[in-house]
Design a protein around this motif. Structure first.
Motif, PDB file in Angstrom:
ATOM      1  N   VAL A 507      28.553 -46.093 -11.414  1.00  0.00           N
ATOM      2  CA  VAL A 507      28.299 -47.196 -12.354  1.00  0.00           C
ATOM      3  C   VAL A 507      26.803 -47.496 -12.393  1.00  0.00           C
ATOM      4  CG1 VAL A 507      28.828 -49.609 -12.929  1.00  0.00           C
ATOM      5  CG2 VAL A 507      30.599 -48.158 -11.902  1.00  0.00           C
ATOM      6  N   LYS A 511      27.116 -45.847 -16.899  1.00  0.00           N
ATOM      7  CA  LYS A 511      28.429 -46.491 -17.057  1.00  0.00           C
ATOM      8  C   LYS A 511      29.415 -45.531 -17.728  1.00  0.00           C
ATOM      9  CE  LYS A 511      31.252 -50.091 -17.042  1.00  0.00           C
ATOM     10  NZ  LYS A 511      32.153 -49.876 -18.103  1.00  0.00           N
ATOM     11  N   THR A 525      37.550 -48.539 -13.728  1.00  0.00           N
ATOM     12  CA  THR A 525      36.164 -48.435 -13.255  1.00  0.00           C
ATOM     13  C   THR A 525      35.864 -49.630 -12.340  1.00  0.00           C
ATOM     14  OG1 THR A 525      35.607 -47.431 -15.365  1.00  0.00           O
ATOM     15  CG2 THR A 525      33.758 -48.162 -14.001  1.00  0.00           C
ATOM     16  N   ALA A 528      29.980 -52.235  -9.875  1.00  0.00           N
ATOM     17  CA  ALA A 528      28.873 -51.396  -9.410  1.00  0.00           C
ATOM     18  C   ALA A 528      28.628 -51.600  -7.919  1.00  0.00           C
ATOM     19  CB  ALA A 528      27.607 -51.753 -10.184  1.00  0.00           C
TER      20      ALA A 528
END
Ligand code: HDD
Length: 704
Positions: A507, A511, A525, A528
């Motif tokens: 990330v 992205k 996902t 981060a």
């Protein structure tokens, strides 16, 4: 033994294993020759051997007698043939050649190898994979070692690099952990020669400094088509020191003359089965054919001012300097023009040490390089059995070597004369060598000031910016391959947390890439990963980092696999062969049997491969030149269908004669022919097929 039986086991009744006149030990008195003209075999003591087939026995068959010193010596030597393989880079292949400087760096260095233009400096280059053992396949997804030993007039200079310009870690303290994690897991002893397992990704996902290198290893750079088509890098920043003692920084680059090329992953997997020696065979064959592999040596030279102003620390081996910031200046060429005579004596026994530098070349304070300078010397003692590995011909300098270092296992070059110490008063005749204050190696007098502490410099802290720069510099095709590679590798990881932790790093890099990989893994996902330095630098793309943006535009050095049958058109085959050879490529014939085929004009063409042993993954492009009857027959044979299916799936150019269509039909491809499938009818179409081959792959094919 009965006379008839004895005769059967005597050497003269068997085909001779050695060619007449094969060289034996050249030293000492001339060897006797056998009645039939062979040099007589001897023991290692030089005693002629009467019987190399049968042990000395008491009676028939009788107990074996210890008197047989030839047997004892032969078996003793065999029992000790193996030495420990390299702890990393165990699988490698090497060749001899030369370096020729074309542009002097006199302004920056006193090293003769970098200032004497036109001189051919002998060298030895070994390429390797890192993680696999000596018997692992050539096309493992892995970094390739690129180690060059220059035998200069001022001593040996070893540039021990890789085909990737950055490294996983910043401090040598972490090297054993990195390698332990990458190699087979210690309890189960697998997987072999691959990073697609939990331990590797566990270590990597806990080491954010590795992210830049991870982008490189997930690119097609780690599945090169040939060792000849790879770039090489010295990785670290080194120093150049000129005659006045002034220092500059330098990074070394090798650029392959034939351009870069990789295979695609599915192809790599299949090549490993079809020919695990694919890369070494390719290098051997190229040299044997006189098609000598060549690289340009380039340098990026910069001063303290640039180093201080650069966005990263030039001593950090996880960073590169984009060619757009400091252009690569080409200063010479390396040509590999001689294969080894003996794999063990040369490729296996060669010992590279990063500490081997010559006057005018020095080290920077890169903590990885400093650690390497200890490790390489140390490892040779274990591998080669003692401190005298520099006496082995492949490691010995070609200039004089005069030291007072003596004795130890296998000492071949002990000092002669009375003095083996200094100072001594035996004078220039008997006193041995002396240090040379005028010409001896001088370390750069770098001022040092600091506290003694075990810490990582703050200037090494940005782990994502260059990882992103690499990713955004790639073409869409290359980016897609990186996404696929990450999904493949992480799908082999059993522990879900490790997979997720790795995507959390992505990330920070891109992205879109993180989303693609997360989707491929079937997860959402994640957030981060918290970065050591939260502010990312928005670096511009660097085209030099992409392979596809810098294509070779030539089929030279590449191979076309022609699938031929009896009665195929001699005219078309010869036209294709001539055109490919004119373009600098080679043609390999694949046929239903290894005996080859008889063409329609009666010429016999021997085959290089039988269809079952010569799948299309071994070639850069293929041509089908079958008769209708043969195509019909081949359409029933799985290896023949795979030949075409794989060529298509691997984006290869496919030339075909109209009579070969049956094979396309058999695999359901007749309706999916595209611009990469070219009919070989008239001479003009053959010409255009061969000129298209320069593009190497037809990337526009569906699904690319
Ligand atoms: Fe290494 C072998 C390249 C980091 C320790 N390394 C070896 C070889 C290459 C490299 C090409 C094979 C040489 C041959 O063909 O015989 N290694 C690299 C590069 C690195 C790197 C480009 C990072 C920039 N290596 C590295 C570190 C250490 C080592 C940080 C330890 C501190 N490497 C070794 C070794 C090996 C080796 C254990 C195994 C066999 C040998 O040295 O001769 O000493």
């Amino acid at each position: 033994m009965r006379p008839a039986l004895r005769r059967l086991f005597q050497r003269k009744d068997f085909p001779m294993p050695m060619k007449p006149g094969a060289p034996l030990d050249k030293g000492g008195a001339p060897h006797q020759t056998t009645k039939d003209g062979y040099e007589a075999m001897t023991t290692q003591q030089g005693v002629p051997v009467r019987d190399d087939q049968n042990h000395l026995k008491a009676g028939t068959p009788g107990p074996m007698l210890m008197d047989d010193f030839h047997f004892r010596e032969k078996m003793f030597h065999f029992d000790h043939e193996r030495i420990p393989e390299r702890v990393v880079h165990a699988r490698g292949y090497a060749a001899h050649g030369f370096f020729e400087l074309t542009d002097s760096l006199e302004e920056f260095t006193s090293a003769k190898v970098l200032t004497e233009t036109g001189k051919k400096v002998p060298l030895f280059t070994r390429f390797s994979t890192v993680a696999g053992n000596k018997g692992s396949p050539d096309l493992a997804r892995d970094v390739r070692g690129f180690a060059v030993k220059f035998y200069t007039d001022e001593g040996n200079w070893d540039l021990v690099g890789n085909n990737i310009p950055v490294f996983f870690i910043q401090d040598a303290m972490k090297f054993p952990d990195l390698i332990h994690s990458a190699k087979a897991e210690p309890d189960r002893g697998f997987p072999q020669a691959q990073t697609a397992h939990d331990n590797f990704w566990d270590f990597i996902s806990l080491s954010p400094e590795a992210m830049h290198m991870v982008m490189w290893i997930m690119s097609d750079r780690t599945i090169p088509r040939s060792l000849r088509f790879m770039e090489g890098f010295g990785v670290h920043t080194f120093r150049l020191i000129n005659a006045k003692g002034k220092s500059s920084f330098v990074k070394f680059h090798w650029k392959p003359k034939m351009g870069m090329q990789s295979v695609v992953w599915n192809e790599a997997v299949k090549i490993n089965g079809a020919d695990p020696d694919f890369h070494r065979r390719d290098l051997w064959n190229a040299i044997e054919m006189g098609d000598f592999p060549e690289w340009e040596l380039g340098v990026q030279i910069f001063d303290d001012k640039f180093a201080d102003s650069f966005a990263f620390d030039v001593r950090d081996a996880t960073k590169l300097i984009p060619e757009e910031d400091i252009p690569v200046r080409i200063i010479g060429r390396m040509v590999l023009d001689r294969r080894v005579d003996n794999f063990f004596a040369e490729t296996e026994q060669v010992a590279f040490c990063t500490g081997n530098v010559v006057p005018g070349i020095g080290f920077s304070d890169d903590p990885l390089l400093q650690g390497r300078n200890f490790s390489y010397l140390d490892t040779q003692i274990k591998r080669l059995g003692g401190p005298n590995f520099t006496h082995i011909p492949i490691n010995a300098p070609k200039c004089p070597m005069r030291t007072f270092q003596q004795d130890g296992h296998m000492a071949m070059k002990n000092p002669v004369g009375r003095a083996n110490y200094e100072p001594n008063s035996w004078g220039t005749k008997d006193g041995g060598p002396r240090e040379d204050p005028d010409n001896g190696y001088q370390h750069f007098a770098e001022p040092i000031n600091g506290k003694k502490e075990a810490l990582r410099p703050e200037s090494f802290a940005d782990h994502y910016s260059q990882a992103r720069q690499f990713y955004i510099s790639q073409t869409e095709i290359e980016q897609a391959h990186m996404g696929d590679a990450l999904v493949f590798e992480l799908s082999k990881v059993e522990k879900a947390e490790i997979r997720e932790r790795m995507v959390a790093h992505l990330v920070n890099i891109d992205k879109g890439l993180a989303d693609t990989v997360a989707e491929g893994l079937g997860i959402k996902t994640p957030m981060a990963m918290k970065a050591a330095r939260p502010t990312m630098q928005d670096l511009k793309a660097s085209d030099a980092l992409s392979m596809l943006k810098n294509p070779p535009k030539s089929f030279a050095g590449r191979k076309l696999g022609v699938f031929l049958c009896d009665e195929a058109s001699a005219k078309s085959f010869n036209a294709v062969k001539d055109a490919v050879e004119k373009a600098g490529g080679t043609v390999a014939v694949v046929a239903p049997t290894i005996n080859g085929v008889d063409l329609d004009d009666g010429t016999h063409v021997p085959a290089d491969e039988k269809i079952d042993g010569g799948p299309s993954v071994l070639f850069d492009a293929v041509a089908l030149m079958l008769t209708e009857e043969c195509a019909d027959d081949m359409a029933k044979k799985p290896p023949a269908k795979d030949f075409l299916n794989d060529a298509f799936a691997h984006y290869k150019y496919i030339g075909y004669t109209p009579d070969s269509m049956k094979l396309f039909e058999a695999i359901g491809m007749a309706d999916h022919m595209d611009g990469g499938c070219i009919e070989l009818g008239k001479p003009a179409s053959i010409k255009s097929f061969v000129s298209e081959l320069a593009n190497l792959r037809f990337w526009d094919r569906d699904g690319a």
